[in-house]
Design an enzyme around this catalytic site. Structure first.
Site, PDB file in Angstrom:
ATOM      1  CB  THR A 125      -0.911   0.021   1.241  1.00 47.17           C
ATOM      2  OG1 THR A 125      -1.563   1.295   1.342  1.00 47.17           O
ATOM      3  CG2 THR A 125      -0.108  -0.183   2.526  1.00 47.17           C
ATOM      4  CE1 TYR A 149      -3.866  -1.922   4.920  1.00 47.76           C
ATOM      5  CE2 TYR A 149      -3.486   0.352   4.228  1.00 47.76           C
ATOM      6  CZ  TYR A 149      -3.733  -0.971   3.915  1.00 47.76           C
ATOM      7  OH  TYR A 149      -3.856  -1.354   2.602  1.00 47.76           O
TER       8      TYR A 149
END
Length: 336
Positions: A125, A149
């Site tokens: 990501t 995250y």
């Protein structure tokens, strides 16, 4: 791409019943690969898995199950999508993310090494960059995640780098920017209830499934004051995985960290205007303060993936992305 006749192994897709994973399964199958899917169906949907794939319900941390799948299905490559993806939830429940995204990935990587898997593609990501100092963002820029995250994904990238240096396996870590849209043929799309991605939220609002859309920040240093993001069509992203897989197979001594985006961005207001235009509606917009840590703009420098692989975007148009998302949302409404 590699000829179907020259493919000596099958591909395991973890999280293949989820949003991006189900599109990757379609892309692999359409290209002639033999595909197995492993998904625990906590957030994925069994119906989202194309029937041409072999489906296994279970968890990537179940090393006995994974070992059996790798052996029985003849797996030579893994595309790893399984994990948790909601940034605010990662802040509220960091241990969940370090379990699902990091510890469980460690188990899967160990299973891959033990099972003789030679190629591994990881769903990473742009959150690994944190708040970049400049845009567009290059892969060699500092990785300073600002939430669990992003950190959970970066830790997995670090594991892959170390494992590839010690074992006969290479990897591609693909750093996604903002994924949106749905399969142009309407076979799958983003189906998770309560999704937080802007285009998904906006098309739900346009079809009356949400009362409004919140806009977090109208005073950024951008042309219209709202945040700018690089939106990539999910089918283009799935196609990128196929090209990266071919690249890993062609040169098994090299691994790659690659941005997946288009190199241009759209603001929140531009996205909402596109949804209004294509849906023939007028979304109620609620202005809210900025969220902590949100950068004004996040846009990929995609020159490395363009130079490393033959991948070229085919659906790099905001209205196309929105149109496919709207079509899928209408399909979901009809299923309800």
């Amino acid at each position: 791409m590699t000829s179907a006749a020259l493919r000596p192994f099958s591909v395991l897709v973890t999280g293949g019943a989820g949003y991006i994973g189900s599109h990757a399964v379609l892309a692999l199958l359409d290209a002639g690969w033999q595909v197995s899917v492993l998904d625990n169906l906590v957030t994925g949907f069994r119906w989202a898995v194309d029937p041409r794939a072999r489906f296994h319900e279970g968890d990537i941390a179940d090393e006995v199950l994974v070992a059996r799948i790798l052996a029985e299905d003849g797996i030579g490559a893994i595309l790893h999508f399984a994990g948790s993806v909601v940034v605010p939830e990662s802040v509220a429940d960091p241990l969940k993310y370090y379990r699902n995204n990091t510890a469980n990935s460690r188990s899967l990587i160990e299973s891959a090494v033990r099972g003789g898997v030679r190629h591994f593609i990881f769903s990473s990501t742009a959150a690994t960059y944190g708040t970049p100092d400049s845009i567009p963002v290059r892969e060699d820029m500092p990785t300073v995640p600002i939430n669990p995250y992003g950190m959970s994904k970066l830790m997995t990238e670090a594991m892959l780098k170390d494992v590839a240096a010690a074992h006969p396996i290479n990897y591609g870590a693909l750093r996604y920017f903002n994924v949106a849209g749905a399969d142009p043929q309407g076979r799958t799309g983003q189906s998770t209830a309560g999704a937080t991605h802007l285009i998904k939220v906006a098309v739900e609002a346009a079809l009356g499934r949400r009362p409004e859309v919140a806009i977090f920040g109208t005073d950024f240093e951008t042309p219209d004051g709202t945040g700018v993001r690089d939106y990539i069509h999910v089918s283009d992203l799935a196609d990128a995985h196929l090209h990266v897989l071919d690249t890993l197979i062609a040169d098994p001594a090299r691994s790659h960290v690659l941005n997946c985006g288009y190199g241009r961005g759209f603001s929140v207001l531009e996205v909402l205007d596109s949804v209004d235009r294509l849906a023939g509606s007028s979304i109620v917009r609620r202005m809210e303060p900025r969220r902590a840590g949100d950068p004004a703009a996040l846009i990929a420098d995609n020159s490395r993936i363009l130079a490393t692989t033959p991948w070229r975007p085919r659906l790099a148009d905001l209205d196309t992305i929105v149109a496919h998302a709207l079509a899928w949302e209408r399909t979901l409404a009809a299923r309800a």
